[in-house]
Every structure is written in C-alpha cells, then in structure tokens.
Design a protein around this motif. Structure first.
Motif, PDB file in Angstrom:
ATOM      1  N   LEU A 114       0.387  -1.337   0.084  1.00  0.00           N
ATOM      2  CA  LEU A 114       0.345   0.053   0.100  1.00  0.00           C
ATOM      3  C   LEU A 114       1.220   1.137   0.046  1.00  0.00           C
ATOM      4  O   LEU A 114       0.479   2.543  -0.774  1.00  0.00           O
ATOM      5  N   GLU A 115       1.862   1.028   0.391  1.00  0.00           N
ATOM      6  CA  GLU A 115       3.057   2.549   0.726  1.00  0.00           C
ATOM      7  C   GLU A 115       3.330   2.481  -0.515  1.00  0.00           C
ATOM      8  O   GLU A 115       3.364   3.472  -0.831  1.00  0.00           O
ATOM      9  N   HIS A 116       3.831   1.248  -1.643  1.00  0.00           N
ATOM     10  CA  HIS A 116       4.552   1.945  -2.781  1.00  0.00           C
ATOM     11  C   HIS A 116       3.015   2.634  -3.516  1.00  0.00           C
ATOM     12  O   HIS A 116       2.899   2.706  -4.471  1.00  0.00           O
ATOM     13  N   GLN A 117       1.721   1.507  -3.398  1.00  0.00           N
ATOM     14  CA  GLN A 117       0.838   2.788  -4.883  1.00  0.00           C
ATOM     15  C   GLN A 117       0.620   3.827  -4.265  1.00  0.00           C
ATOM     16  O   GLN A 117      -0.249   4.280  -4.736  1.00  0.00           O
ATOM     17  N   VAL A 118       0.252   4.157  -2.643  1.00  0.00           N
ATOM     18  CA  VAL A 118      -0.231   5.464  -2.621  1.00  0.00           C
ATOM     19  C   VAL A 118       1.546   6.567  -3.108  1.00  0.00           C
ATOM     20  O   VAL A 118       0.732   7.209  -3.205  1.00  0.00           O
ATOM     21  N   ASN A 178       3.426   5.771  -5.663  1.00  0.00           N
ATOM     22  CA  ASN A 178       3.000   5.762  -7.198  1.00  0.00           C
ATOM     23  C   ASN A 178       2.102   5.523  -7.626  1.00  0.00           C
ATOM     24  O   ASN A 178       2.211   6.153  -9.198  1.00  0.00           O
ATOM     25  N   CYS A 179       0.882   5.432  -7.305  1.00  0.00           N
ATOM     26  CA  CYS A 179      -0.039   4.831  -8.694  1.00  0.00           C
ATOM     27  C   CYS A 179      -1.210   6.284  -7.943  1.00  0.00           C
ATOM     28  O   CYS A 179      -2.728   5.629  -8.286  1.00  0.00           O
ATOM     29  N   GLY A 180      -1.498   6.905  -6.858  1.00  0.00           N
ATOM     30  CA  GLY A 180      -2.268   7.916  -6.892  1.00  0.00           C
ATOM     31  C   GLY A 180      -3.445   6.763  -5.777  1.00  0.00           C
ATOM     32  O   GLY A 180      -4.392   7.402  -5.527  1.00  0.00           O
ATOM     33  N   TRP A 181      -2.915   5.838  -4.827  1.00  0.00           N
ATOM     34  CA  TRP A 181      -4.182   5.765  -4.033  1.00  0.00           C
ATOM     35  C   TRP A 181      -3.588   6.937  -3.079  1.00  0.00           C
ATOM     36  O   TRP A 181      -2.922   7.458  -2.767  1.00  0.00           O
ATOM     37  N   VAL A 182      -4.999   6.786  -1.882  1.00  0.00           N
ATOM     38  CA  VAL A 182      -5.658   7.234  -1.042  1.00  0.00           C
ATOM     39  C   VAL A 182      -5.762   6.649   0.204  1.00  0.00           C
ATOM     40  O   VAL A 182      -6.601   5.471   0.306  1.00  0.00           O
ATOM     41  N   LEU A 183      -5.215   6.160   1.518  1.00  0.00           N
ATOM     42  CA  LEU A 183      -5.666   5.685   2.081  1.00  0.00           C
ATOM     43  C   LEU A 183      -6.586   6.340   3.535  1.00  0.00           C
ATOM     44  O   LEU A 183      -6.396   7.472   3.835  1.00  0.00           O
ATOM     45  N   GLU A 184      -8.321   5.757   3.794  1.00  0.00           N
ATOM     46  CA  GLU A 184      -8.645   6.316   4.730  1.00  0.00           C
ATOM     47  C   GLU A 184      -9.057   5.558   5.377  1.00  0.00           C
ATOM     48  O   GLU A 184      -8.572   3.785   5.337  1.00  0.00           O
ATOM     49  N   LYS A 185      -9.458   6.350   6.759  1.00  0.00           N
ATOM     50  CA  LYS A 185     -10.112   4.690   7.870  1.00  0.00           C
ATOM     51  C   LYS A 185     -11.821   5.172   7.663  1.00  0.00           C
ATOM     52  O   LYS A 185     -12.748   5.765   7.718  1.00  0.00           O
ATOM     53  N   GLY A 186     -12.123   3.642   7.337  1.00  0.00           N
ATOM     54  CA  GLY A 186     -13.499   3.879   7.644  1.00  0.00           C
ATOM     55  C   GLY A 186     -13.767   3.823   8.453  1.00  0.00           C
ATOM     56  O   GLY A 186     -13.617   3.674  10.322  1.00  0.00           O
ATOM     57  N   GLN A 187     -15.647   3.958   8.444  1.00  0.00           N
ATOM     58  CA  GLN A 187     -16.571   3.522   9.881  1.00  0.00           C
ATOM     59  C   GLN A 187     -16.911   2.217  10.412  1.00  0.00           C
ATOM     60  O   GLN A 187     -17.813   1.753   9.174  1.00  0.00           O
ATOM     61  N   GLY A 188     -15.854   1.913  11.342  1.00  0.00           N
ATOM     62  CA  GLY A 188     -16.487   0.666  11.802  1.00  0.00           C
ATOM     63  C   GLY A 188     -15.941  -0.438  10.463  1.00  0.00           C
ATOM     64  O   GLY A 188     -16.145  -1.752  11.425  1.00  0.00           O
ATOM     65  N   ARG A 189     -15.366   0.159   9.806  1.00  0.00           N
ATOM     66  CA  ARG A 189     -14.457  -1.233   8.612  1.00  0.00           C
ATOM     67  C   ARG A 189     -13.161  -1.293   8.385  1.00  0.00           C
ATOM     68  O   ARG A 189     -12.954  -1.980   7.506  1.00  0.00           O
TER      69      ARG A 189
END
Length: 232
Positions: free
Chosen positions: A178-182, A184-195
């Motif tokens: 995920l670090e690599h994709q964020v 180099n590939c425009g991914w974003v990590l989000e904290k979901g609600q309870g998921r």
C-alpha cells in the motif's frame, strides 16, 4: 593459366521468430524455433501471443511433435495477459484430449475463477498447483495487477480485507504494498467507519460514471445540424 574465379559465398540470412511467423506461419520447420521462443518468453518475462498461436496451430498439423510442457507454459503466459482473451484463443487450438489432462484441467479452472473474479478460490487452487505455475516468473504479480484492474472497475473505495483477498497479500507485506501504491499510483488511505481501512482508488470512467463521455458529446455539431432538416 588463369586463376579460377572463386564462387561467391552464399550469405545466410537469419530471421527473428516474429519474421519467421510473418513470412511462413505454416512451415513445420520453424516449430523448434517457436518452442525455444516460448522458453525465452518465460525466462525473459516477455510475451508474444502471435508466435504462441502460430505454434499451437502447427501442433494441430503435427500432433506427434506436441510438447505438453510447452503448451502449459503458453497457457500460463496467456492467463498472465488477462483481461485480454488470450487464454480462450489458445485453448481453442488445443485438442480436447489434451485439455483433459490434469494440468490443463487445472489451468481451465483457474481461468474460470479469474474471469468470474473469484480471487479467493483462485489463490487457493493456485497454491495447490504451484508446480505448474512457479516455472513462469512474474505469474503472481501479473494476476495481482489483473485483480487490481477488476477492483478499480467496481470500487471507488475498497475495504482493506477485500483488497487483501483479491491480491493474496496481508499483514506487513500488504502495508508495504500500500505504501508503494500511495507513493506511485495515486492511491489514498482512509479510515472507514467501523470497517477498518479503506483504499481510495484512482478515478476512472467505470468507478465514476460521470467521467464517461456521453454519446452526444462525441457527435460533432455539424453532424447534428445535417440531421435536423431531415427530421423536420
């Protein structure tokens, strides 16, 4: 006594496999070259569908010369080319009696799992048959790329467990991925609600339909002006 003239030496022309296929695709003499080329594709992690289809066609005319090992490698490379329909194109040229062999039945099942996006079943079956797949470098990475492609057509935000199952990576290995994709590939990590964690995938016309151009937008204005008098 005059010196005899030496006969000019015949220059031997060497052709690449692609040239051989283009010049004379039904010449059985090129069959060994095509088989060697399959092994070269495996070792160099390259791919040539045209050459592989040519070899499978030659096997139809020379069934006694068929190498099931080579055919299996062709099918594994075709799986790696998904979502292109290469696997079906190759399978069509393989006799049914050969398809009934255990390794080919396995590859057909794997293909079905990929086509229907049943990635959990795919990875489970692949693990039981690693002897067929591990001979082709890059297989796992190619299927992971295909899985991500499928997810990107469906999800705007994909839950971490869904991604982990689709690409068969979890724990610290998934964190690094995920670090690599964020980065180099425009991914974003989000904290979901309870998921738990959500991964926001790059926008495209499939996961964001509003980005898709309508048919009207693609019709030049002058074409519309020609139609209006006819309708009137």
């Amino acid at each position: 006594m005059g010196r005899e003239r030496e006969a000019p030496k015949q220059q031997q022309v060497s052709y690449t496999v692609e040239q051989l296929v283009a010049l004379n695709p039904y010449n059985p003499d090129i069959l060994p070259d095509l088989e060697n080329f399959v092994n070269e594709q495996v070792s160099s992690q390259t791919y040539s569908l045209d050459a592989n289809l040519c070899l499978l066609r030659l096997y139809q005319f020379e069934p006694e010369r068929m190498s099931t090992q080579i055919v299996a490698r062709i099918l594994v490379k075709a799986l790696m080319a998904m979502p292109a329909p290469d696997f079906s194109l190759c399978l069509f040229l393989i006799p049914e009696r050969v398809q009934m062999e255990e390794q080919f039945k396995t590859l057909i099942v794997l293909s079905h799992y990929l086509e229907t996006a049943r990635f959990c079943q795919f990875w489970g079956e692949a693990a039981k048959n690693h002897n067929i797949l591990e001979v082709v470098p890059g297989f796992e990475q190619a299927i992971q790329a295909y899985a991500i492609h499928v997810l990107s057509l469906t999800y705007q935000k994909v839950p971490r467990p869904v991604l982990a199952e689709a690409i068969n990576i979890e724990g610290l290995s998934l964190d690094k991925f995920l670090e690599h994709q964020v980065a180099n590939c425009g991914w974003v990590l989000e904290k979901g609600q309870g998921r738990g964690q959500l991964i926001v995938l790059p926008r495209n016309e499939f996961n964001h339909p509003e980005l898709k151009k309508s048919t009207a937008d693609s019709i030049p204005l002058e074409h519309i002006t020609r139609i209006l008098p006819i309708l009137g």
